[in-house]
Design an enzyme around this catalytic site. Structure first.
Site, PDB file in Angstrom:
ATOM      1  N   ASP A   1      79.112  89.086  47.162  1.00  0.00           N
ATOM      2  CA  ASP A   1      78.779  87.683  47.748  1.00  0.00           C
ATOM      3  C   ASP A   1      79.386  86.630  46.713  1.00  0.00           C
ATOM      4  O   ASP A   1      78.526  85.495  46.110  1.00  0.00           O
ATOM      5  CB  ASP A   1      77.479  88.107  48.253  1.00  0.00           C
TER       6      ASP A   1
ATOM      7  N   LYS B   1      62.138  84.161  45.415  1.00  0.00           N
ATOM      8  CA  LYS B   1      63.453  84.125  46.624  1.00  0.00           C
ATOM      9  C   LYS B   1      62.366  85.226  47.896  1.00  0.00           C
ATOM     10  O   LYS B   1      62.585  86.230  47.603  1.00  0.00           O
ATOM     11  CB  LYS B   1      65.022  85.217  47.199  1.00  0.00           C
TER      12      LYS B   1
ATOM     13  N   VAL C   1      65.177  80.775  48.205  1.00  0.00           N
ATOM     14  CA  VAL C   1      65.105  80.212  47.611  1.00  0.00           C
ATOM     15  C   VAL C   1      64.332  79.211  47.037  1.00  0.00           C
ATOM     16  O   VAL C   1      64.251  77.995  47.468  1.00  0.00           O
ATOM     17  CB  VAL C   1      66.314  80.369  46.847  1.00  0.00           C
TER      18      VAL C   1
ATOM     19  N   PHE D   1      69.737  87.000  50.459  1.00  0.00           N
ATOM     20  CA  PHE D   1      68.598  87.556  50.420  1.00  0.00           C
ATOM     21  C   PHE D   1      67.342  87.529  51.352  1.00  0.00           C
ATOM     22  O   PHE D   1      66.920  87.901  51.684  1.00  0.00           O
ATOM     23  CB  PHE D   1      67.783  88.182  49.128  1.00  0.00           C
TER      24      PHE D   1
END
Length: 385
Positions: free
Chosen positions: A224, A127, A113, A110
């Site tokens: 993932d 995130k 983090v 994404f």
């Protein structure tokens, strides 16, 4: 482009060898191909029919850690759970010291983090979407976040809230304090993981993925699964993290896959997904198989520093296994004597999960059950039960 090509060559090698040798067949039955639904399309960088040996053992229920599987909709909390942490963009910036590199926990599918300290004293992970993901998620971000917020499982990182403002998209998640599985395999945190911990971690991951595939309100394919996306608690319980690449299923009967541009991490990518662009839950199963080999050997899936015949760990491991050199694969950091029968059972399961074609892979529920059966045998052989 070279790395995916290398992986496809390796997968061809495994495909030729896959059926040449299967050990420990005393605990096998046949499992039918899963009819579960697959996910909706996305963007980025990846059947047939068949049967596979699987454990027939009736797995006893866990006394502590494995509650009965919920009904498909029964465990989803109310949507207002997403409001458990409310932050403005300014508050998020303050909590992360303006997204300071010193508070960076890592990079995920994404974005970046960060560790964040809230005004009420709580510690969370924030995130921050990369610009690329922020733009791509503009239309679907909120609806997908609302669905992910309803996920409730002890082996999945909890989503606590989000920020969707202008060009900024943030996910606020629980903070898991003990680092990633990869860090522990590398010895970053001091002591090495013993075999028992590795087995328990494997079971935790399998249960988390099973929940996503079967028991979330809408089927979710993680896409993932890798060691750096597995977080460990202080008590060494594993939680699957980073749903930045995750895709949602449409739950329509008859749908077996979705066409999507390949996304994931080199070394863990399902070769059939790479070849056909068809994403299914079996793509997560493949990644889990690679991860299980990584857990047992301590080696990263692809290591360019090693000799050509050892560069791709799954290929090297399968060759060793085929040559009756299975115990050479034990992570040398484990100083204990590892039970050869138990180790081989776990490795056999890993190879079945990482079969080149998805029809030859078990589903995650079967994988979790088989790992639990292995755990029962391990404890009996170790005299712990």
């Amino acid at each position: 482009m070279a790395a995916p090509g290398l992986l496809l060559l390796c997968c061809n090698f495994i495909c030729r060898c896959f059926r040449s040798k299967t050990k420990d067949t005393d605990d096998t039955v046949l499992v039918k191909e899963s009819n579960t639904v697959d996910a909706a399309p996305s963007i980025e960088v990846n059947s047939g029919s068949g049967k596979i040996p699987v454990s027939p053992l009736r797995v006893p229920p866990s006394p502590l850690r494995v509650p009965p599987s919920p009904g498909r909709f029964s465990m989803s909390p109310k949507l207002d759970r997403i409001g458990s942490v409310h932050l403005t963009m300014r508050q998020a910036a303050r909590a992360t010291q303006n997204f300071s590199p010193s508070l960076k926990l890592g990079e995920g599918g994404f974005g970046t983090v960060y560790k964040a300290e809230l005004q009420d004293g709580r510690t969370v992970a924030i995130k921050r979407a990369s610009k690329e993901h922020s733009d791509a998620l503009r239309s679907e971000f909120r609806s997908e976040i609302e669905l992910l917020a309803k996920i409730e499982h002890r082996n999945l990182v909890k989503l606590l809230g989000y920020v969707d403002k202008g060009n900024e998209r943030l996910i606020i998640a629980e903070y898991v304090p003990n680092g990633t599985l990869r860090e522990h395999l590398d010895g970053v945190h001091g002591s090495c993981l013993d075999f028992s911990q590795r087995l328990e971690i494997s079971i935790d991951i399998a249960h988390g993925l099973t929940y996503l595939h079967l028991y979330a309100e809408k089927q979710i394919i993680h896409r993932d699964v890798k060691s750096s996306n597995i977080l460990l608690t202080d008590r060494m319980r594993a939680k699957v993290a980073d749903f930045g690449f995750a895709r949602l299923g449409d739950n329509e009967p008859g749908n077996t896959h979705v066409l999507t541009k390949v996304k994931g991490t080199v070394g863990y990518l399902d070769p059939e997904y790479m070849r056909t662009f068809k994403l299914t839950p079996k793509s997560d199963v493949y990644s889990f198989g690679v991860l299980l080999v990584e857990i047992l050997t301590g080696r990263r899936p692809v290591d360019s520093r090693r000799s050509p015949d050892e560069k791709v760990t799954i290929r090297w491991a399968f060759g060793k296994h085929n040559n009756d050199e299975t115990m050479d694969l034990v992570d040398p950091q484990m100083k204990e004597a590892v039970d050869a029968k138990i180790f081989k059972k776990m490795l056999n399961l890993a190879f079945q999960c990482a079969a080149p074609t998805r029809a030859d892979r078990p589903d995650m529920k079967s994988v979790a059950e088989r790992l639990w059966a292995i755990r029962v045998k391990y404890l009996k052989r170790a005299g712990k039960e």
